[in-house]
Design a protein around this motif. Sequence first.
Motif, short mmCIF file in Angstrom:
data_model
loop_
_atom_site.label_atom_id
_atom_site.label_comp_id
_atom_site.label_asym_id
_atom_site.label_seq_id
_atom_site.Cartn_x
_atom_site.Cartn_y
_atom_site.Cartn_z
N ARG A 1 19.72 86.46 -148.78
CA ARG A 1 20.94 86.71 -149.57
C ARG A 1 21.21 85.47 -150.41
NH1 ARG A 1 26.72 89.05 -147.63
NH2 ARG A 1 25.49 90.95 -147.83
N PRO B 1 32.35 99.08 -147.98
CA PRO B 1 31.22 98.31 -147.43
C PRO B 1 31.67 97.13 -146.56
CG PRO B 1 31.57 97.77 -149.75
CD PRO B 1 32.48 98.92 -149.43
N GLY B 2 32.95 96.70 -146.73
CA GLY B 2 33.42 95.51 -146.07
C GLY B 2 32.88 94.28 -146.77
N HIS C 1 22.00 95.45 -153.58
CA HIS C 1 22.16 95.29 -152.13
C HIS C 1 21.59 96.58 -151.52
CE1 HIS C 1 23.61 94.27 -148.26
NE2 HIS C 1 24.89 94.07 -148.50
N SER D 1 28.19 86.12 -144.82
CA SER D 1 27.96 87.50 -144.40
C SER D 1 28.40 87.68 -142.95
CB SER D 1 26.47 87.83 -144.51
OG SER D 1 26.19 89.08 -143.89
N THR D 2 29.04 88.78 -142.67
CA THR D 2 29.29 89.17 -141.28
C THR D 2 28.37 90.32 -140.92
OG1 THR D 2 31.58 88.45 -141.31
CG2 THR D 2 31.01 90.09 -139.66
N ARG D 3 28.50 91.43 -141.65
CA ARG D 3 27.79 92.66 -141.31
C ARG D 3 26.28 92.57 -141.53
NH1 ARG D 3 32.94 93.77 -142.36
NH2 ARG D 3 32.57 92.03 -143.73
N THR D 4 25.88 92.13 -142.73
CA THR D 4 24.46 92.21 -143.08
C THR D 4 23.62 91.28 -142.20
OG1 THR D 4 25.22 92.64 -145.33
CG2 THR D 4 22.87 92.19 -145.04
N GLN E 1 22.53 98.17 -148.11
CA GLN E 1 23.89 98.70 -148.09
C GLN E 1 23.90 100.14 -148.63
OE1 GLN E 1 26.90 97.13 -147.02
NE2 GLN E 1 27.74 99.19 -147.21
N1 CP Z 1 28.83 94.86 -146.69
C1 CP Z 1 28.35 93.60 -146.59
O1 CP Z 1 27.36 93.21 -147.19
O2 CP Z 1 29.08 92.80 -145.73
P1 CP Z 1 28.76 91.27 -145.39
O3 CP Z 1 29.00 90.49 -146.67
O4 CP Z 1 29.74 90.89 -144.29
O5 CP Z 1 27.34 91.18 -144.94
#
Ligand code: CP
Length: 314
Positions: free
Chosen positions: A104, A259-260, A132, A52-55, A135
């Motif tokens: 996660r 969402p990326g 999720h 994961s980056t964002r979450t 998100q």
């Molecule tokens: N949108 C999202 O969950 O990104 P990550 O997998 O980078 O957390």
Amino acid sequence: HRHLLGIKGLNERDITGLLDLADEAVKISRQREKKTSTLRGLTQINLFFEASTRTQSSFELAGKRLGADVMNMSVGNSSVKKGETLIDTAMTLNAMHPDVLVVRHSSAGAAALLAQKVSCSVINAGDGQHEHPTQALLDALTIRRAKGKLSRIIVAICGDVLHSRVARSNILLLNQMGARVRVVAPATLLPSGIAEMGAEVYHSMEEGLKDADVVMMLRLQRERMAGAFVPSVREYFRYYGLDAEKLKAAKEDALVMHPGPMNRGVEIASEIADGPQSVIEQQVEMGVAVRMAVMEALLVSQHQGGLNNQGYGA
Ligand code: CP
């Protein structure tokens, strides 16, 4: 202890309450002084078994901005590598008295399972192909701030719906809020029962995007396609990749979301991802705010009874 395991079980009032709280958190994050004492004295552990980056980073920042002590469990360097199970790992951390565990995992139901075992709140940060929830909440906040409402707008969710927990949570939330939800994908990338979830099914981008207020693109999750149908990237982009030509079918002021992480040139053209209709960076900003709101709602007593998700009161 109260948990956020999915959008399923939240009603319109719960969702509106969380989004209102998140609007306040946006203001805090835009100040020079970002730290509050809302969760002072509380301990948050992030337990991410998938990348994961964002979450993960936004949950960490959210906890810190609320004044909690935040620990990121580095699963890659943990005894999970020696074969320790999910439950044993969680119970080990539970013995250290966290107040909230953010989880996660690649298995659907992992967060719900831990919620039954540990003696703290659990937040689902993505469980397999199931849900999720944060998100979907950050997507809803992004849309509500741009369009002023969620009811009666047309949202086209496009691409690899089959493997997408983001799509599932968004369909549940948008239906709960009275939006019209479409899914646009080849039949091979749609789960069975999608129409029963409350989504209109389209196989053509031109038809599915017609008059849409929001075009939400999904990442083609090739890592979850082992041995199954893996489309060629060139062909996929031709039929389902969002480019300027396909975007013309949507409303002129339609939002473009993702969402990326993005596969540029696979599900979305770079010029669209970086273009004037894209709100992809706003989604990231809203991610911190929504996670602040969720933790405040779960952990601060003044919100008790204000939410109605499964697991509350458990
Ligand atoms: N949108 C999202 O969950 O990104 P990550 O997998 O980078 O957390």
